[in-house]
Design an enzyme around this catalytic site. Structure first.
Site, PDB file in Angstrom:
ATOM      1  N   PRO A 166       0.788  -1.248   0.000  1.00  0.00           N
ATOM      2  CA  PRO A 166       0.000   0.000   0.000  1.00  0.00           C
ATOM      3  C   PRO A 166       0.813   1.287   0.000  1.00  0.00           C
ATOM      4  CG  PRO A 166       0.070  -0.913   2.200  1.00  0.00           C
ATOM      5  CD  PRO A 166       0.844  -1.857   1.336  1.00  0.00           C
ATOM      6  N   CYS A 220       9.211  -9.696   4.133  1.00  0.00           N
ATOM      7  CA  CYS A 220       8.812  -9.771   5.547  1.00  0.00           C
ATOM      8  C   CYS A 220       8.707 -11.262   5.896  1.00  0.00           C
ATOM      9  CB  CYS A 220       7.525  -9.012   5.822  1.00  0.00           C
ATOM     10  SG  CYS A 220       6.161  -9.465   4.754  1.00  0.00           S
TER      11      CYS A 220
END
Ligand SMILES: C[S@@+](CC[C@H](N)C(=O)[O-])C[C@H]1O[C@@H](n2cnc3c(N)ncnc32)[C@H](O)[C@@H]1O
Length: 449
Positions: free
Chosen positions: A271, A390
């Protein structure tokens, strides 16, 4: 008993326990992500219940194997088919009794009351019976505690077995600590927009607003709050003075280290947290292009850019196929925040434990190889690419980069902060270290030939 209430706008508000059961059912049985499903259910809850709904759903997904084990021992026949949502209602009940500060009788009666909202009052007696038996079992367990070490590891640690095996293999000394960290509620980290305020000045604003902080990361200047708070309580949030971003994710912009007039690509940008951070830190770059395959998620990039008063060229595009969108200008810096297993951010997204399967990892590794190869071809000789995930799985991180370097003679691994991190290629941050998410970074220079 709160079954159905009405707001001024006459919109029906559903029982919060029923919504929690439906949300967990959608995630576990229908494979939907918690991030998509929770807001949908929250829309049906009253304003005061939205937080409670979130807490219950996160809790049930964090402790799923243990709660299922508790329920299994109290029910004769597992609930299947149309009754599955009541299986999740039982988990919701047991979670409240075990982990929330709701009096036992209220947890039981409110959960039993949810059967009406789920349009099956026949289940009332069963839910009531199982939860009351659970209360009795809890009393007995307090009087005669049994060792939990007899239970399978998946129940002891509340993670899937395949994942526990992976982590044991990759981190033989830290695996328990990693799994325990994944079970904790994550802290809230702030990123100060240094176009508006220095970190020190923003700290003073937080102090005036009586929002206490626990730490400031010396590398990224990320600020950790002592308690999470509503973003609207943060000084200047709407004016773009500050954003929410984990401290580990805030390492990306500084490691990319853009220079004046650089042509920069943020690949897999939505995002847009890192896109915006790069622009805040280095507003004098020549251009920023942000691409992502999901057009819907790119709306969030646009929103973030707008709130922060920043500009980028945002393109919905597939990173495995540059032909479809690339305009022919090579990039000086590429941030490649590649799609990955997300195994470093389980504490923020407990649904990852149940949605991600062992078999997905091989497919992800292949996709990552395709994307990195394509992005490398867009990098100027002399330029740098920062690879980020991640994830805490070496297959997606150090092994992926080792494989790339082995097959690309023009790729040279650059040191990160001039430190050799744990003798591995790149920098692996483990979840909970400095109270940050699990992340991986590797920096590659394209050698001029
Ligand atoms: C780790 S997230 C990016 C987070 C983002 N960099 C940030 O900091 O806010 C990975 C992103 O990769 C995108 N993605 C997955 N496959 C892709 C592809 N083939 N091409 C481009 N983007 C892709 C996903 O839509 C997702 O938004």
């Amino acid at each position: 008993m709160t079954t159905v209430t009405f707001q001024n706008n006459n919109q029906k508000q559903m029982n919060v326990r029923a919504l929690a059961a439906k949300c967990c059912y959608s995630v576990i049985d229908q494979g939907r992500s918690l991030g998509d499903e929770l807001p949908k259910q929250q829309d049906k809850a009253s304003t005061k219940d939205k937080g409670l709904l979130q807490e219950i759903c996160y809790g049930v997904l964090r402790f799923l194997p243990e709660l299922e084990h508790d329920v299994r021992s109290l029910i004769q026949k597992p609930l299947t088919g149309k009754q599955r949502v009541f299986h999740f209602l039982l988990l919701v009940g047991v979670y409240q009794i075990k982990y929330m500060r709701i009096p036992d009788h209220a947890a039981v009666s409110e959960t039993v009351g949810a059967t009406g909202a789920l349009k099956n009052s026949h289940m009332k007696a069963l839910i009531n019976g199982v939860l009351r038996n659970f209360l009795r079992a809890k009393e007995n367990a307090i009087k005669n505690p049994k060792p939990t070490s007899d239970l399978p590891l998946s129940i002891q640690y509340n993670h899937p077995s395949w994942f526990i095996k992976e982590i044991q293999q990759s981190y033989p000394e830290q695996w328990q600590q990693i799994l325990n960290e994944n079970q904790l509620k994550p802290p809230m980290w702030l990123r100060v927009n240094q176009q508006h305020h220095s970190v020190n000045d923003y700290k003073k604003l937080l102090d005036t607003a009586q929002i206490p902080i626990s730490s400031v990361d010396p590398l990224s200047q990320a600020i950790e709050l002592t308690h999470p708070t509503d973003v609207l309580n943060l000084p200047g949030f709407e004016q773009g003075w500050v954003s929410i971003q984990d401290g580990a994710a805030q390492q990306a912009a500084r490691l990319l280290n853009c220079q004046k007039n650089d042509v920069v690509l943020d690949c897999c940008a939505a995002p847009g947290g890192k896109t915006c951070h790069i622009l805040e830190l280095t507003p004098n770059i020549k251009s920023m292009t942000a691409i992502d395959i999901e057009a819907k998620r790119l709306e969030r990039v646009e929103e973030n850019l707008k709130r922060l008063g920043l500009r980028a060229t945002v393109i919905a595009a597939d990173a495995t196929n540059a032909k479809t969108w690339w305009q022919g200008q090579y990039f000086d810096r590429i941030l490649l925040d590649i799609p990955c297993s997300g195994t470093g951010v389980i504490r923020r997204h407990p649904d990852i434990k149940w949605l991600r399967k062992a078999i997905d990892i091989d497919a992800l590794i292949i996709l990552q190889q395709q994307i990195i190869k394509e992005m490398w071809s867009l990098l100027k000789p002399g330029g740098t690419l920062l690879y980020a995930t991640c994830s805490i799985l070496p297959q997606e991180n150090s092994e992926q980069i080792a494989h790339f370097i082995e097959h690309n003679s023009d790729a040279q691994l650059l040191p990160i902060d001039n430190v050799k991190h744990d003798n591995t290629i790149g920098w692996q941050l483990l979840p909970g270290k400095n109270n940050m998410d699990g992340f991986y970074y590797a920096k590659l220079l394209k050698i001029e030939t």
